[in-house]
Design a protein around this motif. Structure first.
Motif, short mmCIF file in Angstrom:
data_model
loop_
_atom_site.label_atom_id
_atom_site.label_comp_id
_atom_site.label_asym_id
_atom_site.label_seq_id
_atom_site.Cartn_x
_atom_site.Cartn_y
_atom_site.Cartn_z
N VAL A 105 0.94 -1.22 0.04
CA VAL A 105 0.18 0.14 -0.10
C VAL A 105 0.85 1.26 0.09
O VAL A 105 0.06 2.18 -0.22
N LEU A 106 2.42 1.07 0.51
CA LEU A 106 3.09 2.25 0.35
C LEU A 106 4.01 2.31 -0.55
O LEU A 106 4.44 3.32 -0.84
N SER A 107 3.67 1.59 -1.93
CA SER A 107 4.84 1.27 -2.45
C SER A 107 4.93 3.14 -3.56
O SER A 107 5.91 3.68 -3.73
N ASP A 108 3.55 3.52 -3.73
CA ASP A 108 3.63 4.47 -4.70
C ASP A 108 4.15 5.92 -4.06
O ASP A 108 4.37 6.25 -4.72
N ALA A 109 3.76 5.72 -2.80
CA ALA A 109 4.38 7.30 -1.95
C ALA A 109 5.11 6.73 -2.01
O ALA A 109 6.10 8.31 -1.88
N THR A 110 6.37 6.07 -1.68
CA THR A 110 7.97 5.93 -1.39
C THR A 110 8.67 6.32 -2.63
O THR A 110 9.46 6.58 -2.94
N ALA A 111 7.77 5.87 -3.46
CA ALA A 111 8.47 5.71 -4.69
C ALA A 111 8.06 7.28 -5.06
O ALA A 111 9.28 7.94 -5.97
N GLU A 112 7.82 8.21 -4.72
CA GLU A 112 7.14 8.90 -5.58
C GLU A 112 8.90 10.05 -4.68
O GLU A 112 9.22 10.63 -5.22
N ILE A 113 8.48 10.28 -3.31
CA ILE A 113 9.95 10.02 -2.32
C ILE A 113 10.58 10.12 -3.18
O ILE A 113 12.08 10.73 -3.08
N ALA A 114 11.34 9.05 -3.34
CA ALA A 114 12.68 8.59 -3.83
C ALA A 114 12.97 9.53 -5.23
O ALA A 114 13.77 9.41 -5.39
N ILE A 115 12.08 9.51 -6.03
CA ILE A 115 12.16 10.38 -7.21
C ILE A 115 12.52 11.83 -6.66
O ILE A 115 13.46 12.38 -7.50
N LEU A 116 11.23 12.45 -6.18
CA LEU A 116 11.85 14.03 -5.61
C LEU A 116 13.36 13.61 -5.00
O LEU A 116 13.61 15.33 -4.98
N CYS A 117 13.75 12.69 -4.19
CA CYS A 117 14.72 13.20 -3.34
C CYS A 117 15.64 13.01 -4.80
O CYS A 117 16.95 13.34 -4.27
N MET A 118 15.72 11.78 -5.72
CA MET A 118 16.72 12.13 -6.65
C MET A 118 16.88 13.63 -7.22
O MET A 118 17.88 13.71 -7.51
N LEU A 119 15.80 13.94 -7.94
CA LEU A 119 15.50 15.00 -8.36
C LEU A 119 16.24 16.48 -7.33
O LEU A 119 17.21 17.46 -8.14
N GLY A 120 15.90 15.92 -6.24
CA GLY A 120 16.15 17.31 -5.47
C GLY A 120 17.49 17.12 -5.34
O GLY A 120 18.64 18.57 -5.21
N ALA A 121 18.33 15.76 -5.05
CA ALA A 121 20.11 16.30 -5.31
C ALA A 121 20.67 16.72 -6.34
O ALA A 121 21.30 17.51 -6.73
N ALA A 122 19.90 15.71 -7.48
CA ALA A 122 20.58 16.23 -8.50
C ALA A 122 21.07 17.78 -9.86
O ALA A 122 21.39 18.22 -9.91
N ARG A 123 19.66 18.26 -8.86
CA ARG A 123 19.76 19.60 -9.13
C ARG A 123 19.28 21.23 -8.34
O ARG A 123 18.72 22.23 -8.16
N ARG A 124 20.31 20.85 -7.07
CA ARG A 124 20.73 21.22 -5.81
C ARG A 124 19.76 22.47 -5.56
O ARG A 124 20.04 22.87 -4.68
N GLY A 125 17.98 21.04 -4.70
CA GLY A 125 17.02 21.81 -4.27
C GLY A 125 17.21 22.19 -3.74
O GLY A 125 16.79 23.42 -3.26
N ALA A 126 18.56 21.88 -2.30
CA ALA A 126 18.47 22.35 -1.51
C ALA A 126 18.92 23.44 -1.09
O ALA A 126 18.44 24.27 0.00
N GLU A 127 19.59 23.62 -1.86
CA GLU A 127 20.70 24.87 -1.96
C GLU A 127 20.03 26.13 -2.55
O GLU A 127 19.61 27.23 -2.11
N GLY A 128 19.40 25.72 -3.49
CA GLY A 128 18.70 26.67 -4.36
C GLY A 128 17.23 27.17 -3.18
O GLY A 128 16.27 28.17 -3.53
N ASP A 129 16.32 26.37 -2.65
CA ASP A 129 15.60 26.53 -1.99
C ASP A 129 15.77 27.44 -0.71
O ASP A 129 15.51 28.31 -0.46
N ALA A 130 16.72 27.69 -0.27
CA ALA A 130 17.43 28.31 1.07
C ALA A 130 17.78 30.04 0.51
O ALA A 130 17.58 30.65 1.22
N LEU A 131 18.34 29.64 -0.97
CA LEU A 131 18.99 30.95 -1.31
C LEU A 131 18.00 32.30 -1.79
O LEU A 131 18.03 32.79 -1.61
N VAL A 132 16.91 31.18 -1.93
CA VAL A 132 15.54 32.09 -2.29
C VAL A 132 14.74 32.67 -0.85
O VAL A 132 14.49 33.60 -0.91
#
Length: 320
Positions: free
Chosen positions: A101-128
């Motif tokens: 029952v949690l496979s889809d939700a966890t997969a979404e977070i994995a993709i979010l973590c991948m994109l956040g890491a690859a595209r410097r999401g934490a750094e950009g969010d903090a900057l703005v």
């Protein structure tokens, strides 16, 4: 006939608690605080069943101290590393979990973590948010593109398979290592690697989805991290115990890894303060299954297992 007495250790969704109250004599944790070991033992001694989360640890000593009344631990989680399954079995306690029952939700977070890491999401969010975004140029905030890269999955179970499907949407080439190779209809042309080392050597992005068993503790360590391609990205939405965080920090600082996206940590709650201070780490507070639909489904699945047990049937998700 008296209703079975059920301890629910944490605050659940209202619809789940309402259903539980209809069928059981429920003891709620009104303050939603984490039980101390002593309080957990005392609370479990007075009930027939417990519906815990991963925040409650049922090691061998706790299980021995609980006594004979407790008959079933119906976990509100897929992972069962917080329960000593051998000790529970020896004590005659049935243990269940909530798969699927949690496979889809966890997969979404994995993709979010991948994109956040690859595209410097934490750094950009903090900057703005800090008001320090004052310039732009073609060299500003340049990250790594994941399209067409090789996506490595360590642990191709339910969550790993769904995450691989999501990564395919980015045109990524799927590679995986598992205890056994999947049949063709589940493998979907992913490349199977019979050894972990073989998987690591080709994983531009490595996503962890294996259980935190004794043999998997710190599976990503200084040796294995060094096997990844230079400037790889590591994603962990499974369990913090899978990564040696000291080795991860060293790999991030040296530039061996481009970034990491983490939803889980060795210490929870709290995380790792050193990782939190690094701009090339995208962090979340263990929220892989935290959607309304999924948390409802997890609660209902746990109650389904309890209902079956107290009806004299085999729970569908029994793990011990």
């Amino acid at each position: 006939m008296a209703k079975p007495r059920l301890l629910i250790t944490r605050k659940l969704r209202t619809v789940v608690e309402k259903r539980a109250s209809h069928d059981y004599d429920v003891v709620f944790n009104v303050d939603d605080d984490v039980f101390s070991e002593e309080d957990l033992i005392l609370a479990c001694q007075g009930v027939d069943a417990v519906l815990p989360c991963h925040s409650e640890r049922f090691d061998a000593a706790v299980i021995r101290a609980i006594g004979p009344r407790l008959k079933i631990i119906a976990n509100h989680s897929v992972g069962t590393d917080h329960v000593d399954l051998d000790a529970a079995k020896a004590a005659g306690i049935v243990v269940t979990n909530t798969p699927d029952v949690l496979s889809d939700a966890t997969a979404e977070i994995a993709i979010l973590c991948m994109l956040g890491a690859a595209r410097r999401g934490a750094e950009g969010d903090a900057l703005v948010r800090s008001g320090q975004w004052t310039t732009w140029s073609p060299s500003f905030m340049v990250g790594r593109q994941v399209t067409g890269r090789r996506f490595g999955v360590l642990g191709m179970g339910r969550v790993g398979q769904v995450t691989a499907d999501r990564a395919r949407g980015f045109g990524m080439e799927i590679h995986y290592h598992n205890r056994r190779r999947l049949p063709d209809h589940l493998e979907k042309r992913a490349v199977y690697h019979p050894t972990l080392d073989g998987l690591l050597a080709v994983s531009d992005v490595l996503s962890l989805h294996c259980p935190a068993t004794a043999e998997n503790m710190n599976v990503m360590n200084a040796r294995t991290l060094a096997l990844l391609p230079d400037r790889a990205i590591v994603v962990n939405t499974a369990r913090g115990a899978l990564i040696d965080e000291i080795a991860l920090i060293a790999a991030l600082r040296s530039g061996k890894l481009f970034a990491a996206g983490l939803d889980v940590f060795q210490t929870e709650p709290g995380g790792n303060s050193t990782l939190a201070g690094m701009s090339n780490v995208f962090l979340l507070p263990h929220i892989g299954s935290a959607t309304e639909d999924t948390r409802d489904a997890m609660g209902f699945r746990a109650l389904d297992n309890l209902d079956a047990f107290f009806a004299g049937q085999a729970p569908g998700d029994r793990v011990a």
